[in-house]
Design a protein around this motif. Structure first.
Motif, PDB file in Angstrom:
ATOM      1  N   GLY A  49      61.010  39.609  70.196  1.00 13.38           N
ATOM      2  CA  GLY A  49      61.196  40.832  69.497  1.00 13.38           C
ATOM      3  C   GLY A  49      61.572  40.433  68.246  1.00 13.38           C
ATOM      4  N   MET A  50      62.277  41.226  67.862  1.00 15.36           N
ATOM      5  CA  MET A  50      63.151  41.007  66.127  1.00 15.36           C
ATOM      6  C   MET A  50      63.671  39.681  66.016  1.00 15.36           C
ATOM      7  SD  MET A  50      65.282  43.351  64.014  1.00 15.36           S
ATOM      8  CE  MET A  50      64.583  44.806  63.841  1.00 15.36           C
ATOM      9  N   SER A  51      63.159  38.771  65.369  1.00 14.54           N
ATOM     10  CA  SER A  51      63.839  37.433  65.218  1.00 14.54           C
ATOM     11  C   SER A  51      65.432  37.722  64.492  1.00 14.54           C
ATOM     12  CB  SER A  51      63.149  36.554  64.342  1.00 14.54           C
ATOM     13  OG  SER A  51      62.884  36.943  63.204  1.00 14.54           O
ATOM     14  N   GLY A  52      66.188  36.469  64.636  1.00 15.75           N
ATOM     15  CA  GLY A  52      67.168  36.325  63.755  1.00 15.75           C
ATOM     16  C   GLY A  52      66.991  36.306  62.336  1.00 15.75           C
ATOM     17  N   ILE A  53      65.935  35.889  62.033  1.00 15.84           N
ATOM     18  CA  ILE A  53      65.627  36.181  60.418  1.00 15.84           C
ATOM     19  C   ILE A  53      65.735  37.485  59.998  1.00 15.84           C
ATOM     20  CG2 ILE A  53      63.997  35.545  58.437  1.00 15.84           C
ATOM     21  CD1 ILE A  53      63.313  33.111  60.145  1.00 15.84           C
ATOM     22  N   THR A  54      64.664  38.298  60.801  1.00 13.54           N
ATOM     23  CA  THR A  54      64.276  39.525  60.372  1.00 13.54           C
ATOM     24  C   THR A  54      65.856  40.637  60.370  1.00 13.54           C
ATOM     25  OG1 THR A  54      62.121  39.607  61.234  1.00 13.54           O
ATOM     26  CG2 THR A  54      63.115  41.586  60.764  1.00 13.54           C
ATOM     27  N   ALA A  55      66.346  40.080  61.451  1.00 12.78           N
ATOM     28  CA  ALA A  55      67.790  40.867  61.674  1.00 12.78           C
ATOM     29  C   ALA A  55      68.588  40.722  60.478  1.00 12.78           C
ATOM     30  CB  ALA A  55      68.296  40.429  63.045  1.00 12.78           C
ATOM     31  N   THR A  56      68.669  39.481  60.310  1.00 16.28           N
ATOM     32  CA  THR A  56      69.812  39.034  59.112  1.00 16.28           C
ATOM     33  C   THR A  56      69.407  39.626  57.824  1.00 16.28           C
ATOM     34  OG1 THR A  56      70.179  36.828  60.106  1.00 16.28           O
ATOM     35  CG2 THR A  56      70.537  36.947  57.516  1.00 16.28           C
ATOM     36  N   SER A  57      68.092  39.788  57.267  1.00 10.41           N
ATOM     37  CA  SER A  57      67.469  40.482  56.433  1.00 10.41           C
ATOM     38  C   SER A  57      68.144  41.704  56.319  1.00 10.41           C
ATOM     39  CB  SER A  57      66.308  40.217  56.061  1.00 10.41           C
ATOM     40  OG  SER A  57      65.683  40.575  54.987  1.00 10.41           O
ATOM     41  N   LYS A  58      67.695  42.636  57.487  1.00 12.50           N
ATOM     42  CA  LYS A  58      67.957  43.782  57.483  1.00 12.50           C
ATOM     43  C   LYS A  58      69.484  44.158  57.658  1.00 12.50           C
ATOM     44  CE  LYS A  58      63.891  45.298  60.428  1.00 12.50           C
ATOM     45  NZ  LYS A  58      63.396  46.414  59.444  1.00 12.50           N
TER      46      LYS A  58
ATOM     47  N   VAL B 117      65.701  28.088  60.770  1.00 15.90           N
ATOM     48  CA  VAL B 117      67.162  28.214  59.877  1.00 15.90           C
ATOM     49  C   VAL B 117      66.910  28.425  58.315  1.00 15.90           C
ATOM     50  CG1 VAL B 117      69.052  26.659  59.379  1.00 15.90           C
ATOM     51  CG2 VAL B 117      68.150  26.693  61.498  1.00 15.90           C
ATOM     52  N   TYR B 118      65.724  27.590  57.954  1.00 14.38           N
ATOM     53  CA  TYR B 118      65.542  27.644  56.554  1.00 14.38           C
ATOM     54  C   TYR B 118      65.212  29.160  55.866  1.00 14.38           C
ATOM     55  CZ  TYR B 118      62.865  27.347  52.235  1.00 14.38           C
ATOM     56  OH  TYR B 118      62.339  27.631  50.952  1.00 14.38           O
ATOM     57  N   GLY B 119      64.336  29.689  56.958  1.00 19.45           N
ATOM     58  CA  GLY B 119      64.104  31.162  56.807  1.00 19.45           C
ATOM     59  C   GLY B 119      65.262  32.081  56.851  1.00 19.45           C
ATOM     60  N   ALA B 120      66.442  31.775  57.588  1.00 17.74           N
ATOM     61  CA  ALA B 120      67.430  32.490  57.613  1.00 17.74           C
ATOM     62  C   ALA B 120      68.263  32.562  56.389  1.00 17.74           C
ATOM     63  CB  ALA B 120      68.341  32.008  59.005  1.00 17.74           C
ATOM     64  N   LEU B 121      68.367  31.076  55.916  1.00 16.01           N
ATOM     65  CA  LEU B 121      69.149  30.804  54.792  1.00 16.01           C
ATOM     66  C   LEU B 121      68.420  31.545  53.510  1.00 16.01           C
ATOM     67  CD1 LEU B 121      69.853  26.950  55.053  1.00 16.01           C
ATOM     68  CD2 LEU B 121      71.567  28.938  55.571  1.00 16.01           C
ATOM     69  N   ARG B 122      66.944  31.818  53.568  1.00 19.96           N
ATOM     70  CA  ARG B 122      66.555  32.190  52.648  1.00 19.96           C
ATOM     71  C   ARG B 122      66.655  33.764  52.619  1.00 19.96           C
ATOM     72  NH1 ARG B 122      61.455  34.025  50.480  1.00 19.96           N
ATOM     73  NH2 ARG B 122      60.638  32.883  48.720  1.00 19.96           N
ATOM     74  N   ALA B 123      66.904  34.210  53.787  1.00 17.91           N
ATOM     75  CA  ALA B 123      67.312  35.463  53.743  1.00 17.91           C
ATOM     76  C   ALA B 123      68.499  36.113  53.658  1.00 17.91           C
ATOM     77  CB  ALA B 123      66.835  35.937  55.415  1.00 17.91           C
ATOM     78  N   GLY B 124      69.405  35.375  53.319  1.00 18.76           N
ATOM     79  CA  GLY B 124      70.890  35.203  53.120  1.00 18.76           C
ATOM     80  C   GLY B 124      71.980  34.909  53.972  1.00 18.76           C
ATOM     81  N   ALA B 125      71.550  34.175  55.180  1.00 17.10           N
ATOM     82  CA  ALA B 125      72.691  33.673  56.036  1.00 17.10           C
ATOM     83  C   ALA B 125      73.503  32.716  55.247  1.00 17.10           C
ATOM     84  CB  ALA B 125      71.967  32.845  57.255  1.00 17.10           C
ATOM     85  N   SER B 126      74.866  32.741  55.559  1.00 19.27           N
ATOM     86  CA  SER B 126      75.834  31.791  54.860  1.00 19.27           C
ATOM     87  C   SER B 126      75.784  30.298  55.364  1.00 19.27           C
ATOM     88  CB  SER B 126      77.276  32.583  55.103  1.00 19.27           C
ATOM     89  OG  SER B 126      77.298  33.452  54.333  1.00 19.27           O
TER      90      SER B 126
END
Length: 227
Positions: free
Chosen positions: A62-71, A95-104
């Motif tokens: 479903g909704m990935s952690g990357i999309t969820a992080t961004s939202k 992980v790269y995508g999540a960091l790009r989305a703003g993960a700390s």
């Protein structure tokens, strides 16, 4: 930061999620405000519970952690929660995508309890979670394949012309993996001044985390992998 650190746990695997929740509930100074089994549930719970830290699995149906992080970060009022990505291996394009989305930051799922609790405390307190060199290694591995026009359909990186020369200098050194203390020593300024330059840079470029600043430095060509 004072008081309890409010944590939201997101993982689609029940046993992993239950283990994380149990560990956190037993830790002093931590309050688990919710748990979610997918990204969509995480977005809804984050809006309702206003956590300080979100432990976010990224490979979920479903909704990935990357999309969820961004939202979550786009919708959250200040101060926005800090997202700590859970992954099975560190050189992970997700992980790269999540960091790009703003993960700390990110944490390996096989990290021990002490490491997990220290990570939650660090991120909850606004500190850098991991050695910047670890972020740099990850970003270098994926910057080329996603940067520039046509890169995986992503938006182009921000324009750095709004930054002062000193802000550019600080950003470059952050991307090289230097700590605030090392940057202060290199530039003959105080650590507080380094933080001020970094905060202004993040504000001008609309960034949510230090990790995101590292990503931007590579994607704009300010620094290049392996240089």
């Amino acid at each position: 930061m004072t008081g309890c650190i409010k944590v939201l746990v997101v993982d689609d695997q029940f046993l992993i999620r239950a283990g994380l929740v149990g560990l956190l509930r037993a830790a002093p100074g931590v309050e688990v405000v919710g748990e979610a089994g997918d990204g969509a549930e995480a977005v809804a719970l984050a809006a309702r519970t206003r956590p300080d830290v979100i432990l976010m699995d990224i490979r979920m149906p479903g909704m990935s952690g990357i999309t969820a992080t961004s939202k979550i970060l786009a919708q959250a009022p200040e101060p926005a929660p800090r997202v700590l990505v859970l992954t099975t291996f560190d050189l992970d394009e997700y992980v790269y995508g999540a960091l790009r989305a703003g993960a700390s930051g990110f944490l390996l799922k096989d990290s021990g309890p002490e490491r997990l609790l220290a990570a939650v405390a660090a991120v909850g307190g606004g500190d850098a979670l991991f050695a910047p060199s670890v972020t740099r290694r990850l970003v270098e591995a994926f910057a080329r394949q996603t940067a520039g026009p046509g890169g995986a359909g992503e938006e182009p990186p921000p324009d750095l012309t709004a930054l002062t020369l000193r802000e550019v200098e600080v950003l470059k050194l952050i991307a090289r993996g230097l700590t605030n203390a090392e940057i202060a020593e290199r530039l003959y300024i105080s650590e507080a001044t380094v933080k001020t330059h970094l905060n202004r840079t993040m504000s001008k470029l609309d960034l949510d985390s230090r990790a995101q600043a590292v990503v931007v430095a590579y994607e704009t060509g300010l620094v290049t992998p392996g240089a």
